[in-house]
Design a protein around this motif. Structure first.
Motif, PDB file in Angstrom:
ATOM      1  N   ASP B 102       4.723   4.867  38.043  1.00 38.64           N
ATOM      2  CA  ASP B 102       3.284   5.099  38.000  1.00 38.64           C
ATOM      3  C   ASP B 102       2.695   4.228  36.905  1.00 38.64           C
ATOM      4  OD1 ASP B 102       0.684   6.468  38.373  1.00 38.64           O
ATOM      5  OD2 ASP B 102       1.915   7.934  39.435  1.00 38.64           O
ATOM      6  N   ILE B 103       1.426   4.377  36.634  1.00 41.71           N
ATOM      7  CA  ILE B 103       0.764   3.440  35.719  1.00 41.71           C
ATOM      8  C   ILE B 103       0.115   4.162  34.544  1.00 41.71           C
ATOM      9  CG2 ILE B 103       0.280   1.738  37.503  1.00 41.71           C
ATOM     10  CD1 ILE B 103      -2.610   3.000  37.579  1.00 41.71           C
ATOM     11  N   SER B 105      -1.451   6.062  31.567  1.00 44.49           N
ATOM     12  CA  SER B 105      -1.072   7.280  30.854  1.00 44.49           C
ATOM     13  C   SER B 105      -0.172   8.173  31.698  1.00 44.49           C
ATOM     14  CB  SER B 105      -2.303   8.042  30.396  1.00 44.49           C
ATOM     15  OG  SER B 105      -3.159   8.268  31.482  1.00 44.49           O
ATOM     16  N   THR B 106      -0.215   8.009  33.031  1.00 46.76           N
ATOM     17  CA  THR B 106       0.702   8.773  33.884  1.00 46.76           C
ATOM     18  C   THR B 106       2.132   8.293  33.672  1.00 46.76           C
ATOM     19  OG1 THR B 106      -1.051   9.010  35.519  1.00 46.76           O
ATOM     20  CG2 THR B 106       1.174   9.478  36.253  1.00 46.76           C
ATOM     21  N   ALA B 109       3.345   9.619  30.511  1.00 45.87           N
ATOM     22  CA  ALA B 109       3.782  11.021  30.618  1.00 45.87           C
ATOM     23  C   ALA B 109       5.186  11.099  31.223  1.00 45.87           C
ATOM     24  CB  ALA B 109       2.789  11.836  31.448  1.00 45.87           C
TER      25      ALA B 109
END
Lengths: 295, 295
Positions: B102-103, B105-106, B109
């Motif tokens: 994913d990209i 801030s995801t 996380a």
């Protein structure tokens, strides 16, 4: 059971809406009185419940982003399970943004997790196609059994999506068009409204590509991230919709969830529940109306 | 903290081993007396603990496959947390086979979940590169902060990996070679033994490609699935290793975990713990010795 694509279309028509709100719980963005004590599950669930209570009349679906739950381990996943249950009680469609991709029995386990009878299962899941059709077919088969949906990443919204997805192939075609042809070749039946349960993720930040893809895949529902926070502009969303104004679900996450931070930059940490709800509701309605103006 | 690549190399030398065993708990494959009651977390954990007790002297790492935990929701994830804790107590390296991608801030996380301080965090994680460097760099940055590792999918072991990964580009290059050049261009420092913490997944079923990739990426640790159950042959593993016999971790899952089903096809459901342990241990030692013969 109603086909996923029909459920999306009926909900979209009933609510006069084409929007999806992403549920990306980031505890440090919550007002102080919602940051809770050490009970992470309860803290996340309470925030999500507040958001769902406010937005459910205006959105077609919610889109939980798995990373923000997984980072808290089993406690975060428990919060997601409770959130999904609550969203169902409000009649919301749930699209798990998991971007899972694997093969064989592993892909079957993921598809059972997100499209089966598991506690995490919603109405649809996002799928990463890097492994080829071995990584897509198990989800597709599960979606056929369960009447649920999947959205395969096709042209993502991020700046570097071009690095791989826009590569030019030996025959002059683009990589994402080749992938689109793979998806088009996967046999799926169409629902009452002419859409398949096999959807695609196409980023709001690439309007030119989206126009080509919309024409090439007229029966494919698009899930469209990247509007707003990632720079996708309103007028550039027009080509995502067909001539009837359907075919795409526009997603926004943090600019709705945390709209109060932008709205009240000085005092957002101290906002009360009632103020929070008002600001989130206004942002959600504005989002819905903006999209309706151009579709 | 010791760099991931050094930890792998030291463990490999101390144990004279280049093998990884995948932990894919499938309850219907457990003998009856281990299928437990309704406590899914306990059932999975007990099986994993039994396997870890048996295999830990012979393996460099364990590789939990996230799908098999996620399918049981928060209870499955709790079983994984307990498994990780137990594996640490046995000095094992943990590679979470999550294939997350994913990209922004995801991705941050996810990288916090698997390479940070979270309860799910091990020593390394597998990463899907479909989103381009936006999807890799957050994991890479986290690995630099934490001295942990990542394995980016480069050429996967499944039959249809060729559909996308072997596409020929405009300049005659293969897609996977372009991806290899992207990985090569990502600046990483090398550990004491000359390997980077940025590894790659290269399937045992593609020996020709692996030979090219091994030469092109001499400082990259390969995580190699697909040996045995997926048809990868022993002699074809030779090019995965450098001239010193290092550089790859060969992974096997179900042919070790469920070796008793093949060994005792009539009576495996009734096997006792002690018999189970003996059969799994023998399969694991055989696997280790087979790999050592060709590296």
């Amino acid at each position: 059971m109603e086909e996923f694509s029909d459920l999306v279309m009926k909900t979209s028509m009933e609510k006069e809406s084409s929007i999806v709100v992403g549920l990306d719980p980031i505890i440090s963005n919550f007002p102080k009185n919602l940051q809770g004590n050490d009970n992470i599950c309860k803290t996340i669930y309470n925030f999500n419940k507040l958001v769902i209570d406010v937005i459910h009349p205006f959105v077609v679906a919610i889109k939980p982003q798995l990373a923000y739950y997984e980072v808290y381990g089993s406690k975060g996943i428990l919060a997601l399970e409770k959130t999904i249950k609550y969203a169902r009680s409000k009649g919301l469609i749930i699209i798990n943004d998991a971007k899972r991709g694997d093969i064989g029995s592993t892909a079957e386990a993921y598809s059972e997790a997100f499209l089966g009878e598991s506690s995490l299962s919603g109405h649809a899941v996002t799928v990463n196609p890097f492994l080829g059709s071995d990584g897509i077919v198990p989800f597709l088969n599960k979606s056929i059994d369960s009447s649920k949906g999947l959205f395969v990443l096709l042209k993502t919204s991020n700046p570097s999506s071009s690095e791989l997805q826009d590569l030019t192939l030996y025959n002059g075609n683009k990589f994402y068009m080749y992938l689109a042809s793979l998806l088009k070749g996967m046999s799926t039946s169409l629902g009452t409204y002419g859409f398949s349960n096999l959807g695609a993720v196409v980023g709001a930040t690439y309007p030119e590509q989206s126009k080509i893809l919309r024409e090439y895949l007229p029966n494919t529902l698009f899930l469209v991230p990247g509007y707003g926070e990632q720079g996708g502009k309103l007028t550039e969303l027009e080509p995502f919709f067909n001539k009837n104004g359907y075919g795409s679900l526009i997603s926004s996450s943090r600019s709705i969830l945390y709209s109060y931070i932008k709205e009240e930059p000085e005092s957002w940490g101290d906002l009360k529940m009632s103020q929070l709800k008002e600001i989130i509701e206004a942002a959600c309605i504005q989002f819905k109306e903006d999209i309706n103006r151009i579709r």
